[in-house]
Scaffold this active site. Sequence first.
Site, short mmCIF file in Angstrom:
data_model
loop_
_atom_site.label_atom_id
_atom_site.label_comp_id
_atom_site.label_asym_id
_atom_site.label_seq_id
_atom_site.Cartn_x
_atom_site.Cartn_y
_atom_site.Cartn_z
CE LYS A 72 34.02 47.37 18.34
NZ LYS A 72 35.00 48.27 17.72
CG ASP A 73 31.58 48.12 25.64
OD1 ASP A 73 32.55 47.78 24.95
OD2 ASP A 73 31.58 49.12 26.37
CG HIS B 82 34.51 59.28 31.33
ND1 HIS B 82 33.17 59.31 30.99
CD2 HIS B 82 34.89 58.00 31.20
CE1 HIS B 82 32.77 58.09 30.69
NE2 HIS B 82 33.79 57.26 30.83
CB SER C 188 38.83 55.94 24.46
OG SER C 188 37.94 55.41 25.39
CD GLU D 72 45.25 29.64 40.81
OE1 GLU D 72 45.67 28.49 40.59
OE2 GLU D 72 44.08 29.99 40.62
#
Lengths: 416, 263
Positions: free
Chosen positions: A241-242, A213, A217, A285
């Site tokens: 959108k998220d 922040h 972004s 894994e």
Amino acid sequence: MSKSKFKNPVVKWIDHRLPVFSFMDHELNHYPTPKNLNYFWNFGSLAGFALVTMIITGIVLSMNYTAHVDYAFDSVERIMRDVNHGWLIRYIHMNGASFFFIVVYIHIFRGLYYGSYKAPRELLWILGVLILLLMMATAFMGYVLPWGQMSFWGATVITNLFSAIPLVGESIVTWLWGGFSVDNSTLNRFFSLHFVLPFVIVGVVILHLIALHRFGSNNPIGIDVKGTQDTVPFSPYYTIKDLFGLSVFLSFFAAAVFFFPNFMGHPDNYIEANPMVTPAHIVPEWYFLPFYAILRAIPDKLGGVLFMFGAIAVLFILPWLDRSPVRSSQFRPIFKIFFWILLFDCILLGYLGAMPAEGIYVILSRIATAYYFFHFLILFPLLPYIEKTKPLPISISEPILGGGSAASAFAMREKK
Amino acid sequence: MIKRSSYFFSYNILKLCLSLVVICSSNFSFAAGEKISYPQLNWSFSGILGTFDRASQQRGLQVYKEVCSGCHGMRLLAYRNLKSIGYNDDEIKAFAAENSVNTINDDGEVVERPARPSDKFVSPYPNDKAARAANGGAYPPDLSLIIKARPDGANYLHALLTGYVDAPAEKKVPDGMYYNKYYSGNLIGMPQPLYDDGVEYADGTKATPYQMAKDVTAFLAWASEPEMEDRKRLGISVMLFLLLLSALSYFAMKQIWAPIKKQ
């Protein structure tokens, strides 16, 4: 700007003394975000969602789990059979680990493709790599807890790596085990650390977000935001959108949990740990396979360990290895080609990690390992001298929106 | 420009999906590592809508009880669990009472009492060493999780149970070992368990080894994943909900973004 933001008197009273509401309003609501982010920018919030899911299901599981070599396996089966919806919680946690890594790997490759690690976001990137490292430690220890055959032998193989350290190696391994083999004390401490490390991850995630922040972004074009015409407020544009991204992610996740819950696991882990019987092939894994391939590609034990950790270490110094001032691959034609080669290389390493270490697989592992380090240590520093980058657009709003008008997005939202 | 980036995006998604498939299948192909391939049967419980066949499961329990349970335990299963394959309380009580478990009485002595529905299946041997000693050193594994604990478990088990054939002339079969064409290395410590009419089915189904193997596998598949039917049922509702949520949030997103995109 800050006065009388809230109508509710209680909220107003609290916020005056403890400005949490202002903080949330500022960071989650108004927070200006580039308007040209594509779907690859969904994966950060998805990773956060995965972390929270893992912590919640993990806490519930720990209420029913017994960290003792004689009871661990059966206590997990009791969760699967007798605890109400225990199978659901356990399958969410088990598959959640895989999906967490899928999401985080996509998040990392997005950062690589769009140069999100470059100034001024170096610390943001480094904190991210630290999260990856913590995730790996947490996932490794979590996989030991069901005390199946792969749990036990995976723990044995990986902890034994530390014995490669000269002079003090053996002592370190004994110290890690809390004894002279992987045993009850090992299981106990792994449970303890597996419980606490996720909260350390939460702490680093908070730092990651603070660093994010600070400058906001990055974006697909990779140029800085020039003004409000280049951004939209986070809410509602990116909250919706998220939410859409989350719904799609959950659809894939649910399909795995409900219909193929053991697809990404190994059948041997449904056999209780037995120190007297070694499985034919010990494999970690899937999300560790590329690193496992690097480990096995080096003919020397200490060398293998160093290269394996080195594969993560190079990521820490990545911001200083890549000196090109251009962030996004969209304007770096050569970098872009090599990005896809790197992605292919990592997938190839993952495949080789699952194959037995013999014949052609060893040779391919060595080539793929060599390329991995070549990419970061040689190609990245050299590329800016060779590559002719494409001209950068003047601003975000110009190429994307054809010179669209000013801060109308904010105005539009205020109207409602 | 918008067109280009969305183009690029779908191309990326395709690549990522592909890479995921590669990663997953590499893991899977490893799991199926042994080069022996088994006949792929059509199981009622496979697929996302598959459920167990109750009649087959009940016949399978009979095969387990009359054939397998001589050597193999099912320690994670309780008698009460049999309710979900269609037995009532009285039947379960009677079934449990055929076995006895040790308990400590008020005088502190170890005594036997009949097993109750709340007890776990009584294992044939008191401990692993006794099991090995009685079977020439070979350990008969507990069957509670056997289908989940083997790659392609159901097909593997069915193949194994019907895979006893005469050993080829050049293959030496030592004493106490048996030749099985589906077992890794072909030499197995378990003698052929299933023969024609090895059990007598109450419902008149002909008890061929093929049929008995199929029934006992169906029973053991349930024992491995007793939650399977609930899981799939809940899964269908959850998927429907999520698809609806995806669609709604997609259109909400399109609507909210429309003015920004239009600028």
